[in-house]
Design a protein around this motif. Structure first.
Motif, PDB file in Angstrom:
ATOM      1  N   THR A 129       1.023  -1.179  -0.010  1.00 26.00           N
ATOM      2  CA  THR A 129      -0.088   0.014   0.062  1.00 26.00           C
ATOM      3  C   THR A 129       0.769   1.261   0.159  1.00 26.00           C
ATOM      4  N   GLY A 130       2.009   1.148  -0.412  1.00 27.84           N
ATOM      5  CA  GLY A 130       2.837   2.322  -0.553  1.00 27.84           C
ATOM      6  C   GLY A 130       3.282   2.794   0.613  1.00 27.84           C
ATOM      7  N   ILE A 131       3.985   4.088   0.732  1.00 28.16           N
ATOM      8  CA  ILE A 131       4.770   4.372   1.717  1.00 28.16           C
ATOM      9  C   ILE A 131       4.109   5.797   2.205  1.00 28.16           C
ATOM     10  N   GLY A 132       3.020   6.054   1.715  1.00 23.70           N
ATOM     11  CA  GLY A 132       2.053   7.397   2.141  1.00 23.70           C
ATOM     12  C   GLY A 132       1.291   6.913   3.488  1.00 23.70           C
ATOM     13  N   PRO A 133       0.432   7.912   3.860  1.00 22.02           N
ATOM     14  CA  PRO A 133      -0.279   7.539   5.034  1.00 22.02           C
ATOM     15  C   PRO A 133      -1.379   6.973   4.635  1.00 22.02           C
TER      16      PRO A 133
END
Length: 290
Positions: A129-133
């Motif tokens: 799910t990526g590295i964003g919030p």
């Protein structure tokens, strides 16, 4: 180190704090260590390992406190799980290894590569799910989950009933998990069958582990420090997405933009369980990664 036997070897790996982890090794070729999803679940890579057996020596393991690994009191931190993964590496005498992580396991594999890039030959980041919030994906995921399970109203109603019970039997826990996992399969006619295979054998879900590591992600993911670390990562990374994953794939754009050496493969007919939905596409993507 290259393993040349075709049999499956099951072993006990002792972490540096004495906790015993279940692990297995099969296949032949260069080492590929798999990190399963969760958190709080166990290795469900049996089918995936079979697809890759002639490409690599496949190492699987159950994370601490989960599945066949020793039940323990944690600690439930990414740092501790990275150390456990390194214990697996040392047990099999691997100087360097390719890593493949799925879902939460993709986050763990990335965390390991950031901590020990010199020990990682390649990283395959599958359905993460990526590295964003969490705001980048979680609300849409919940909406998509309810819509997908709602295709069968009786399943959604039963899942809600079980979820709202203050106490559940082991059989009810398994039933709830199978209903929940069924949304991850694109073959809707066989979704419950596939989800049932994920739950066989069944081990109790470690809810404490799940809550703690998810809370840690909310604190750490999306920070400038994480983006900077990914921009400096000197490891080849292959991102593998299923276009029909109910977690929005746009969330992974944050990771793709940050990495200096990245290739992204999107399988149009696959969902979250990529190797079940598109085994040929999954195998080809992994084969090109290392």
């Amino acid at each position: 180190m290259t393993w040349t036997e075709s049999e499956t070897e099951t072993v006990a790996v002792t972490a540096d704090d004495g906790v015993v982890l279940w692990a297995s090794r099969s296949g032949a070729g260069e080492p590929l260590v798999l990190c399963h999803g969760g958190p709080g679940l166990w290795d469900m890579f049996g089918d995936a390992a079979g697809l890759l057996a002639d490409l690599a020596t496949v190492v699987r393991w159950d994370q601490r406190g989960c599945g066949r690994s020793q039940r323990c009191a944690g600690p439930w931190t990414s740092e501790r799980f990275v150390a456990d993964l390194d214990a697996v590496r040392r047990h099999f005498a691997l100087d360097r290894m390719a890593l493949l992580g799925h879902s939460w396991g993709a986050q763990l594999a990335l965390s390991y590569a950031l901590a020990h890039p010199e020990r990682v030959s390649a990283l395959v980041y599958v359905a993460g799910t990526g590295i964003g919030p969490d705001a980048d994906w979680h609300e849409a995921f919940v909406e998509n989950f309810r819509a997908r399970l709602g295709d069968h109203p009786e399943r959604l109603a039963r899942w809600q009933e079980l979820t709202n019970r203050p106490r559940r039997t082991e059989a009810e826990d398994r039933e709830r998990a199978v209903l929940q996992w069924s949304v991850e399969f694109e073959d809707r006619e066989r979704a419950l069958e596939y989800a049932g295979r994920m739950a066989d054998p069944w081990f109790a879900i470690n809810d404490e582990c799940n809550k703690a590591l998810n809370a840690e992600r909310k604190r750490v993911w999306g920070t400038p420090e994480l983006y900077a670390a990914c921009r400096s990562l000197d490891v080849p990374v292959t991102i593998v997405d299923g276009a029909r994953d109910i977690r929005p794939r746009t969330a992974v754009d944050s990771l793709e933009r940050a990495l200096p050496n990245v290739r992204r493969v999107t399988l149009p007919e696959a969902g979250h369980m990529v190797w079940t939905n598109d085994p040929k596409g999954f195998r080809e993507a992994v084969a090109r990664a290392f």
